[in-house]
Design a protein around this motif. Structure first.
Motif, PDB file in Angstrom:
ATOM      1  N   ILE A 206       0.825  -1.211   0.000  1.00 37.28           N
ATOM      2  CA  ILE A 206       0.000   0.000   0.000  1.00 37.28           C
ATOM      3  C   ILE A 206       0.859   1.260   0.000  1.00 37.28           C
ATOM      4  CG2 ILE A 206      -0.248   0.197   2.527  1.00 37.28           C
ATOM      5  CD1 ILE A 206      -3.182   1.001   2.019  1.00 37.28           C
ATOM      6  N   TYR A 207       2.081   1.161   0.530  1.00 35.87           N
ATOM      7  CA  TYR A 207       2.956   2.328   0.598  1.00 35.87           C
ATOM      8  C   TYR A 207       3.619   2.641  -0.745  1.00 35.87           C
ATOM      9  CZ  TYR A 207       2.279   1.695   5.603  1.00 35.87           C
ATOM     10  OH  TYR A 207       1.718   1.553   6.850  1.00 35.87           O
ATOM     11  N   ASP A 208       3.540   1.726  -1.690  1.00 36.21           N
ATOM     12  CA  ASP A 208       4.051   1.970  -3.037  1.00 36.21           C
ATOM     13  C   ASP A 208       2.921   2.068  -4.062  1.00 36.21           C
ATOM     14  OD1 ASP A 208       6.836   1.840  -2.358  1.00 36.21           O
ATOM     15  OD2 ASP A 208       6.611  -0.329  -2.159  1.00 36.21           O
ATOM     16  N   TYR A 209       1.695   2.028  -3.580  1.00 32.72           N
ATOM     17  CA  TYR A 209       0.533   1.920  -4.456  1.00 32.72           C
ATOM     18  C   TYR A 209       0.459   3.067  -5.465  1.00 32.72           C
ATOM     19  CZ  TYR A 209      -4.371   1.457  -5.849  1.00 32.72           C
ATOM     20  OH  TYR A 209      -5.530   1.327  -6.577  1.00 32.72           O
ATOM     21  N   ALA A 210       0.681   4.281  -5.024  1.00 33.60           N
ATOM     22  CA  ALA A 210       0.551   5.438  -5.921  1.00 33.60           C
ATOM     23  C   ALA A 210       1.501   5.344  -7.102  1.00 33.60           C
ATOM     24  CB  ALA A 210       0.788   6.734  -5.154  1.00 33.60           C
ATOM     25  N   ASP A 211       2.717   4.851  -6.861  1.00 33.90           N
ATOM     26  CA  ASP A 211       3.727   4.789  -7.909  1.00 33.90           C
ATOM     27  C   ASP A 211       3.651   3.514  -8.745  1.00 33.90           C
ATOM     28  OD1 ASP A 211       4.822   7.246  -7.200  1.00 33.90           O
ATOM     29  OD2 ASP A 211       6.205   6.337  -5.759  1.00 33.90           O
ATOM     30  N   ARG A 212       3.183   2.406  -8.149  1.00 33.46           N
ATOM     31  CA  ARG A 212       3.310   1.111  -8.806  1.00 33.46           C
ATOM     32  C   ARG A 212       1.988   0.460  -9.204  1.00 33.46           C
ATOM     33  NH1 ARG A 212       7.767   0.949 -11.021  1.00 33.46           N
ATOM     34  NH2 ARG A 212       7.396  -1.288 -11.318  1.00 33.46           N
ATOM     35  N   ARG A 213       0.864   1.058  -8.861  1.00 28.25           N
ATOM     36  CA  ARG A 213      -0.423   0.386  -9.098  1.00 28.25           C
ATOM     37  C   ARG A 213      -0.720   0.149 -10.570  1.00 28.25           C
ATOM     38  NH1 ARG A 213      -4.787   5.292  -7.953  1.00 28.25           N
ATOM     39  NH2 ARG A 213      -3.852   6.792  -9.378  1.00 28.25           N
ATOM     40  N   ASP A 214      -0.128   0.948 -11.461  1.00 28.88           N
ATOM     41  CA  ASP A 214      -0.438   0.833 -12.887  1.00 28.88           C
ATOM     42  C   ASP A 214       0.426  -0.190 -13.612  1.00 28.88           C
ATOM     43  OD1 ASP A 214      -2.592   2.621 -13.214  1.00 28.88           O
ATOM     44  OD2 ASP A 214      -1.230   4.338 -13.109  1.00 28.88           O
ATOM     45  N   CYS A 220       1.289  -4.972  -6.580  1.00 23.21           N
ATOM     46  CA  CYS A 220       1.119  -3.756  -5.789  1.00 23.21           C
ATOM     47  C   CYS A 220      -0.332  -3.298  -5.765  1.00 23.21           C
ATOM     48  CB  CYS A 220       2.021  -2.648  -6.331  1.00 23.21           C
ATOM     49  SG  CYS A 220       2.438  -1.412  -5.078  1.00 23.21           S
ATOM     50  N   THR A 221      -1.249  -4.201  -6.013  1.00 21.19           N
ATOM     51  CA  THR A 221      -2.664  -3.905  -5.853  1.00 21.19           C
ATOM     52  C   THR A 221      -3.228  -4.834  -4.790  1.00 21.19           C
ATOM     53  OG1 THR A 221      -3.235  -5.432  -7.652  1.00 21.19           O
ATOM     54  CG2 THR A 221      -2.964  -3.109  -8.228  1.00 21.19           C
ATOM     55  N   SER A 222      -4.375  -4.481  -4.253  1.00 22.76           N
ATOM     56  CA  SER A 222      -4.922  -5.238  -3.117  1.00 22.76           C
ATOM     57  C   SER A 222      -5.585  -6.542  -3.536  1.00 22.76           C
ATOM     58  CB  SER A 222      -5.939  -4.377  -2.376  1.00 22.76           C
ATOM     59  OG  SER A 222      -7.131  -4.236  -3.136  1.00 22.76           O
ATOM     60  N   VAL A 258      -1.228   5.749   0.506  1.00 20.13           N
ATOM     61  CA  VAL A 258      -2.409   5.204   1.183  1.00 20.13           C
ATOM     62  C   VAL A 258      -3.654   5.959   0.744  1.00 20.13           C
ATOM     63  CG1 VAL A 258      -3.532   4.831   3.404  1.00 20.13           C
ATOM     64  CG2 VAL A 258      -1.077   4.406   3.174  1.00 20.13           C
ATOM     65  N   GLU A 259      -3.543   7.277   0.666  1.00 17.44           N
ATOM     66  CA  GLU A 259      -4.696   8.074   0.241  1.00 17.44           C
ATOM     67  C   GLU A 259      -5.087   7.752  -1.197  1.00 17.44           C
ATOM     68  OE1 GLU A 259      -5.878  12.381   1.394  1.00 17.44           O
ATOM     69  OE2 GLU A 259      -4.715  12.562  -0.456  1.00 17.44           O
ATOM     70  N   ALA A 260      -4.096   7.440  -2.035  1.00 19.26           N
ATOM     71  CA  ALA A 260      -4.412   7.057  -3.415  1.00 19.26           C
ATOM     72  C   ALA A 260      -5.263   5.799  -3.450  1.00 19.26           C
ATOM     73  CB  ALA A 260      -3.122   6.851  -4.210  1.00 19.26           C
ATOM     74  N   PHE A 261      -4.969   4.849  -2.553  1.00 16.75           N
ATOM     75  CA  PHE A 261      -5.804   3.646  -2.488  1.00 16.75           C
ATOM     76  C   PHE A 261      -7.187   3.983  -1.949  1.00 16.75           C
ATOM     77  CE2 PHE A 261      -7.499  -0.050  -0.216  1.00 16.75           C
ATOM     78  CZ  PHE A 261      -7.591  -0.937  -1.277  1.00 16.75           C
ATOM     79  N   GLN A 262      -7.253   4.809  -0.938  1.00 16.13           N
ATOM     80  CA  GLN A 262      -8.558   5.197  -0.406  1.00 16.13           C
ATOM     81  C   GLN A 262      -9.405   5.894  -1.472  1.00 16.13           C
ATOM     82  OE1 GLN A 262      -7.355   7.533   3.020  1.00 16.13           O
ATOM     83  NE2 GLN A 262      -7.470   5.753   4.404  1.00 16.13           N
ATOM     84  N   SER A 263      -8.740   6.613  -2.367  1.00 15.98           N
ATOM     85  CA  SER A 263      -9.498   7.277  -3.435  1.00 15.98           C
ATOM     86  C   SER A 263     -10.141   6.263  -4.372  1.00 15.98           C
ATOM     87  CB  SER A 263      -8.583   8.228  -4.228  1.00 15.98           C
ATOM     88  OG  SER A 263      -7.715   7.520  -5.097  1.00 15.98           O
ATOM     89  N   GLN A 264      -9.527   5.075  -4.494  1.00 18.32           N
ATOM     90  CA  GLN A 264     -10.147   4.032  -5.310  1.00 18.32           C
ATOM     91  C   GLN A 264     -11.397   3.477  -4.629  1.00 18.32           C
ATOM     92  OE1 GLN A 264      -9.075   3.200  -8.517  1.00 18.32           O
ATOM     93  NE2 GLN A 264      -7.934   5.074  -8.067  1.00 18.32           N
ATOM     94  N   LEU A 265     -11.413   3.428  -3.314  1.00 17.41           N
ATOM     95  CA  LEU A 265     -12.627   3.052  -2.591  1.00 17.41           C
ATOM     96  C   LEU A 265     -13.726   4.074  -2.852  1.00 17.41           C
ATOM     97  CD1 LEU A 265     -11.074   2.000   0.857  1.00 17.41           C
ATOM     98  CD2 LEU A 265     -11.676   0.515  -1.074  1.00 17.41           C
ATOM     99  N   ALA A 266     -13.325   5.340  -2.950  1.00 15.75           N
ATOM    100  CA  ALA A 266     -14.302   6.389  -3.244  1.00 15.75           C
ATOM    101  C   ALA A 266     -14.828   6.273  -4.673  1.00 15.75           C
ATOM    102  CB  ALA A 266     -13.680   7.758  -3.017  1.00 15.75           C
ATOM    103  N   TRP A 267     -13.949   5.933  -5.621  1.00 14.73           N
ATOM    104  CA  TRP A 267     -14.404   5.715  -7.005  1.00 14.73           C
ATOM    105  C   TRP A 267     -15.497   4.654  -7.026  1.00 14.73           C
ATOM    106  CZ3 TRP A 267     -14.467   7.937 -11.520  1.00 14.73           C
ATOM    107  CH2 TRP A 267     -13.445   8.795 -11.924  1.00 14.73           C
ATOM    108  N   ARG A 268     -15.286   3.579  -6.285  1.00 11.86           N
ATOM    109  CA  ARG A 268     -16.269   2.504  -6.225  1.00 11.86           C
ATOM    110  C   ARG A 268     -17.628   3.050  -5.778  1.00 11.86           C
ATOM    111  NH1 ARG A 268     -17.869  -0.548  -1.867  1.00 11.86           N
ATOM    112  NH2 ARG A 268     -18.768  -2.591  -2.365  1.00 11.86           N
TER     113      ARG A 268
END
Length: 465
Positions: A206-214, A220-222, A258-268
């Motif tokens: 989760i700490y690398d999610y913003a940079d590596r999720r793509d 690096c995704t949940s 972490v906030e970048a991942f939380q933003s994906q929860l918001a997209w949902r």
């Protein structure tokens, strides 16, 4: 006594409707043929595994999950009368089909004097709770996200204290429900598995999610999308874990991740709000155009896309991952959706239907929102003139071709440089690299121009300007 009607909330803990019970609970699941007809082997296989895990969880508490097969508007009133239940609770669903089913069931229960309580358990913030200053639902995500992240989130709910030991029918097999075994390898279901994924993710990735999720070759995704779709883990439990990760973050970059991942929860949740207020988006464009979009809809090209035989390696890798795992990395979902709608000029509904058939995490709100975003027909959509170049996307997000090598075995011995240059190579250069992988079925540059022209016409504009 209270009945709790499970649907897409296949868990005991962090379940608002269950937790609200101040009496003995009889948990129920009904195999409804009207709903099952829209199912698919991957989803139903995961659902059955999740039900087996849910039944085991209830049995650990001294209770059981009551299983029945039939029309819920008949099964549930009969069962409530039989056991003397005064109340039925359930988690709200937001598709038109589910809303109609729930209306009919509620009327049937009301006629028997049984109280019905619906809970917005699948979302942190129910539709209508986050609106513009004028009280309208948001159609732009960024404004929605600003309010969503600043709203207080409820803590996870405790499990019910007393559960009835009444098992009902046996758990059916896929064949009993009219489904073949899935071709894809379906991941294990259940709250235990979901918690393992969540813990592993929050322990580091989760700490690398913003940079590596793509980057689809990275872990690096949940991979929680299927568990959230079926409710084998609650949204409050997931958010609470990310909040703890935020508190433990070593630096500002990690907190941003972490906030970048939380933003994906918001997209949902954003797409669930959109579906709730505009249920017609399941079959219709969200965005209106002056003229009908003149989709090309070439069936041979669509078939090649489905088969992962387009000659664009990153696209084909994604479509084959879908076939093999009933799952696809999110960045690649955007790439293949853009390719279908902008390179093949095919109606997004073809892609949505294919994903609905093959994705184990298919969710009406999120899949529809994603497809219409890619097709430039949805809320807060990709502008029609911004078209993914599949070659550039592959170079950027799979630079070593590790993802492509994994899912396109014909290219396993081909260098990343050659793979990313594939559309620009001559036929003889491609054959020298491997005779087993197809030539590109379209020219991206030509189709890009055609796509822009197609959308200009739909907008009532002169395509030559």
């Amino acid at each position: 006594m209270r009945l709790h009607w499970h649907r897409h909330d296949l868990r005991v803990t962090d379940n608002w409707g269950l937790s609200a019970a101040d009496d003995v609970v009889l948990p129920v699941f009904v195999f409804d043929d009207e709903i099952l007809q829209f199912g698919s082997p991957p989803r139903v296989a995961f659902m059955l595994d999740a039900l087996a895990a849910l039944r085991a969880d209830y049995r650990e508490q001294g209770g059981d999950l009551y299983l029945a097969h039939g029309d819920p508007s008949a099964v549930l009133p009969d069962l409530a009368t039989e056991v003397g239940a005064a109340t039925l609770s359930y988690t709200e669903d937001y598709s038109g089909l589910a809303a109609e089913r729930d209306r009919v069931v509620t009327e049937a229960l009301d006629s028997e004097g049984i109280t019905v309580e619906g809970y917005h358990d699948a979302l942190h913030h129910e539709p209508g709770s986050i609106t513009t200053n004028a009280g309208d639902p948001y159609s732009v995500y960024t404004y929605f996200w600003t309010k969503w992240r600043n709203r207080e989130k409820a803590d996870p709910y405790d499990p019910p204290e007393q559960v009835v030991d009444r098992p009902g029918d046996a758990l059916p097999a896929l064949a009993d429900l009219g489904f073949d075994e899935p071709v894809a390898d379906i991941e294990p279901a259940g709250t235990g598995r979901a918690r393992e994924r969540l813990a592993d993710f929050c322990a580091g990735p989760i700490y690398d999610y913003a940079d590596r999720r793509d980057y689809p070759a990275d872990e690096c995704t949940s991979r929680l999308s299927t568990h959230l779709r079926w409710g084998t883990i609650g949204v409050r439990e997931v958010y609470a874990a990310t909040d703890r990760a935020m508190a433990d973050a070593p630096d500002a970059d990690a907190r941003e991740s972490v906030e970048a991942f939380q933003s994906q929860l918001a997209w949902r949740e954003f797409y669930h709000h959109v579906l709730n207020f505009t249920p017609e988006v399941v079959t219709q464009n969200y965005k209106s155009y002056e003229q009908a979009i003149e989709w090309r809809d070439d069936q041979a090209e669509i078939a090649a896309w489905k088969a992962g035989e387009t000659g664009y390696p990153i696209v084909d890798a994604g479509m084959r991952q879908l076939r093999e795992e009933a799952y696809m990395h999110n960045r690649v979902r955007m790439i293949v959706a853009s390719f279908l709608t902008k390179d093949l000029l095919a109606d997004w509904r073809h892609g949505y239907a294919h994903f609905r058939e093959h994705l184990v995490d298919h969710n009406t709100a999120n899949d529809n929102g994603g497809w219409q975003w890619a097709a430039s027909t949805g809320t807060d959509a990709q502008p029609y003139f911004r078209i993914f170049n599949p070659t550039t996307q592959g170079e950027r997000y799979d630079p070593d071709a590790a993802y492509i090598h994994e899912y396109v075995p014909e290219l396993a011995g081909v260098s990343a440089e050659t793979i990313h240059a594939w559309p620009d190579l001559s036929p003889s250069e491609r054959r020298d690299a491997t005779p087993d992988y197809p030539d590109p079925i379209v020219d991206h540059g030509e189709r890009r121009e055609q796509a822009v022209t197609m959308f200009k016409r739909a907008r009532g504009e002169d395509p030559d300007e």
